[in-house]
Design an enzyme around this catalytic site. Structure first.
Site, short mmCIF file in Angstrom:
data_model
loop_
_atom_site.label_atom_id
_atom_site.label_comp_id
_atom_site.label_asym_id
_atom_site.label_seq_id
_atom_site.Cartn_x
_atom_site.Cartn_y
_atom_site.Cartn_z
N GLN A 189 0.77 -1.41 0.19
CA GLN A 189 0.47 -0.14 -0.33
C GLN A 189 0.95 1.04 0.01
O GLN A 189 0.51 2.02 -0.44
CB GLN A 189 -1.26 0.18 1.16
CG GLN A 189 -0.55 -0.48 2.62
CD GLN A 189 -0.32 -1.01 3.01
OE1 GLN A 189 0.08 -2.68 2.17
NE2 GLN A 189 -0.29 -1.76 4.58
N SER A 235 19.54 -12.97 -0.81
CA SER A 235 21.02 -11.71 -0.70
C SER A 235 21.97 -13.48 -0.91
O SER A 235 22.07 -14.27 -0.81
CB SER A 235 21.27 -12.06 0.22
OG SER A 235 21.03 -10.34 1.33
N GLN A 257 26.81 -13.41 5.08
CA GLN A 257 24.96 -13.30 4.02
C GLN A 257 24.39 -14.76 3.75
O GLN A 257 22.64 -13.85 4.26
CB GLN A 257 25.93 -13.44 2.37
CG GLN A 257 26.58 -12.01 1.86
CD GLN A 257 25.66 -11.01 2.38
OE1 GLN A 257 24.94 -10.49 1.57
NE2 GLN A 257 26.35 -10.05 2.80
N HIS A 260 20.72 -13.42 6.15
CA HIS A 260 19.94 -13.04 5.64
C HIS A 260 18.66 -13.16 5.55
O HIS A 260 17.44 -12.22 5.86
CB HIS A 260 20.06 -11.57 4.35
CG HIS A 260 21.10 -10.57 4.07
ND1 HIS A 260 20.50 -9.27 4.87
CD2 HIS A 260 22.60 -10.77 4.27
CE1 HIS A 260 20.99 -9.01 4.75
NE2 HIS A 260 22.52 -8.94 4.42
N GLU A 325 26.15 -10.94 -6.98
CA GLU A 325 25.64 -10.39 -5.53
C GLU A 325 26.97 -9.59 -6.06
O GLU A 325 27.42 -8.62 -5.44
CB GLU A 325 24.56 -9.94 -4.80
CG GLU A 325 23.82 -9.20 -4.28
CD GLU A 325 23.58 -8.57 -2.81
OE1 GLU A 325 22.72 -8.08 -2.66
OE2 GLU A 325 22.92 -10.19 -2.87
N HIS A 326 27.08 -10.20 -4.42
CA HIS A 326 29.23 -10.21 -3.85
C HIS A 326 30.30 -10.69 -4.18
O HIS A 326 29.93 -11.64 -4.32
CB HIS A 326 28.72 -9.58 -2.31
CG HIS A 326 27.41 -8.52 -1.67
ND1 HIS A 326 26.39 -9.27 -1.05
CD2 HIS A 326 27.57 -7.58 -1.37
CE1 HIS A 326 25.73 -8.63 -1.13
NE2 HIS A 326 26.04 -7.26 -0.79
N ASP A 359 28.29 -3.62 2.42
CA ASP A 359 27.08 -2.85 3.38
C ASP A 359 27.23 -1.66 4.15
O ASP A 359 26.19 -1.25 4.23
CB ASP A 359 27.08 -4.48 3.97
CG ASP A 359 26.14 -5.24 3.90
OD1 ASP A 359 26.28 -5.66 2.78
OD2 ASP A 359 26.68 -6.18 4.44
N GLU A 413 11.72 4.80 -45.90
CA GLU A 413 11.12 3.21 -44.65
C GLU A 413 9.87 4.08 -44.64
O GLU A 413 8.92 3.48 -43.80
CB GLU A 413 11.83 4.25 -42.68
CG GLU A 413 12.62 3.48 -42.88
CD GLU A 413 13.47 4.30 -41.92
OE1 GLU A 413 12.27 5.60 -41.03
OE2 GLU A 413 14.00 3.90 -40.97
N HIS A 418 7.90 12.13 -42.98
CA HIS A 418 8.64 12.89 -42.00
C HIS A 418 9.58 13.20 -43.23
O HIS A 418 10.48 14.98 -43.00
CB HIS A 418 9.66 11.87 -41.90
CG HIS A 418 9.03 11.32 -40.70
ND1 HIS A 418 7.90 10.04 -40.11
CD2 HIS A 418 9.37 10.63 -39.43
CE1 HIS A 418 8.19 10.28 -38.56
NE2 HIS A 418 8.98 10.01 -38.10
#
Length: 428
Positions: A189, A235, A257, A260, A325-326, A359, A413, A418
């Protein structure tokens, strides 16, 4: 945590299984989030507050957090905590200031002027999880590059604590980074409110920040209505190591990691089986005194592996294939490999560049591509909060010189209007 060998079969089988870990967004979640988005689009703040009451059990003490409450959080905060955030802010700002992109203008001899303007977005929404998953560091990593980019207004949304008040650590980070307004709302929300705007929550151009599956799904569904940072997956860390690595360092970094999320992945690729065995023993020893032991154990059992490779080149090959990611390089002379490591969100070189350094403190952003998307996505940065507009000026003589080529291409074209827009300028 498994130990396997890079034999062309076992590691591929593991990586195939790993790619399935997050799976497609649950259909039920998508349906739920879609209904929430439509409700907020139609009913605005009333819908946001109703969902807050439904999911959190009570309405927050404030819908928009007053500025004096934010100031009081700073006044009441632990000075050492403030100092730590300020030190981190200095490093993060220094790194991201170097990313600033300049516009350009190219004035040619024939009177043609071409150029590009670069400027910050008007308004950005920052989602910050609450409760036990409240991370002040994420406020720094998202808000600082936005401010450097020239974003005019940052609107933060964050769920209330159980007592209906805001997380004070989050407010301290918001004050330090110059967040303009803070609203007490969470979940899908809040994302919908930022995307469409309500009577009280301003409509934003981009939404950034981490969240649960409902938040991630809302961002995914609203992409196009609003820009987003990325669709973040679980992660992940990949450590490539040789026999110069310290087993206790490798074990600690892998678990940093794994803690997480039970879906997090921790992988080590090493040329040393001795290191692999010692690292497994260190994991068993260290996990016993860690607060998230159960999460670490499930993560490592399901998505953790040590792969024994026969060369540094094979370690690099697998790293580029996994595109983590790492990526940590616990090897002798790690800079020798840097030019070959093409696919990673962020690279940590050497035995003392532990991933948590990134981090919290070093400076590079910790909002990184996951699930192999480092092959084509980049970390969050100043460019993430800017837009570019090109501009063109032609003199009559310059257009006359280009006329025939433009008309030829346009007519080829089949776009005669144009071509006509050029030709009418030179009719007698």
């Amino acid at each position: 945590m498994k130990k396997i060998y890079a034999n062309g079969k076992d590691e591929i089988a593991f990586l195939n299984e790993l790619s399935k870990r997050a799976g497609e967004t649950n259909k039920r979640v998508t349906e739920t989030v879609s209904a929430i988005i439509e409700d907020v689009k139609e009913n605005g703040d009333e819908a946001v507050k109703n969902y807050t009451l439904k999911f959190d059990g009570n309405l927050p003490k404030y819908y928009e957090v007053p500025r004096d409450v934010i100031n009081d959080a700073m006044t009441d905060a632990d000075p050492e905590f403030i100092n730590a955030l300020l030190n981190a802010q200095e490093n993060i700002a220094d790194f991201h200031n170097r990313q600033k992109e300049q516009g350009f203008i190219n004035a040619k001899d024939n009177g043609v002027i071409l150029g590009q303007r670069v400027r910050g977005l008007e308004r950005v929404g920052l989602y910050v999880p609450g409760g036990t998953a409240a991370y002040p560091s994420s406020v720094l990593m998202n808000a600082i590059p936005a401010k450097i980019a020239g974003v005019k207004e940052i609107i933060m949304v964050t769920p209330p604590l159980k007592d209906g008040t805001p997380n004070k650590d989050i407010l301290v980070a918001a004050a330090i980074c110059g967040v303009d307004r803070v609203f007490m709302a969470g979940g899908a929300q809040a994302i919908a409110a930022l995307a469409y705007g309500t009577d009280e929550i301003p409509k934003c151009d981009k939404i950034v920040g981490p969240g649960n599956i409902y938040v991630a799904t809302a961002k995914k569904l609203l992409y196009g209505v609003v820009d987003i940072d990325m669709i973040a997956g679980p992660s992940e860390i990949l450590v490539i190591a040789d026999d110069t690595a310290e087993p206790k360092f490798a074990a600690a970094d892998l678990m940093s990691q794994a803690e997480h999320d039970v879906l997090a992945s921790a992988i080590m690729v090493t040329t040393s089986e001795k290191l692999a065995d010692a690292t497994l023993k260190e994991i068993d020893r260290q996990k016993e005194y860690l607060s998230r032991k159960e999460i670490i154990e499930k993560s490592l059992n399901d998505f953790g592996v040590i792969i024994i490779a026969d060369s540094r080149e094979k370690c690099v090959e697998l790293a580029n294939k996994i595109a983590p990611e790492h990526l940590e390089v616990l090897m002798e002379n790690p800079f020798e490999l840097l030019g070959s490591l093409d696919n990673a969100g962020s690279i940590f070189l050497g035995h003392y560049a532990s991933e948590p350094l990134g981090d919290y403190f070093a400076g590079p952003n910790h909002v990184l591509p996951t699930s192999g998307t480092a092959r084509f996505f980049s970390p969050l940065g100043v460019a993430s909060f800017t837009k570019r507009t090109s501009y063109t000026y032609y003199t009559e003589d310059a257009l006359r010189q280009a006329k025939d080529d433009i008309v030829l291409i346009a007519e080829r074209e089949g776009l005669t209007a144009h071509a006509n827009a050029i030709k009418v300028r030179f009719e007698d």
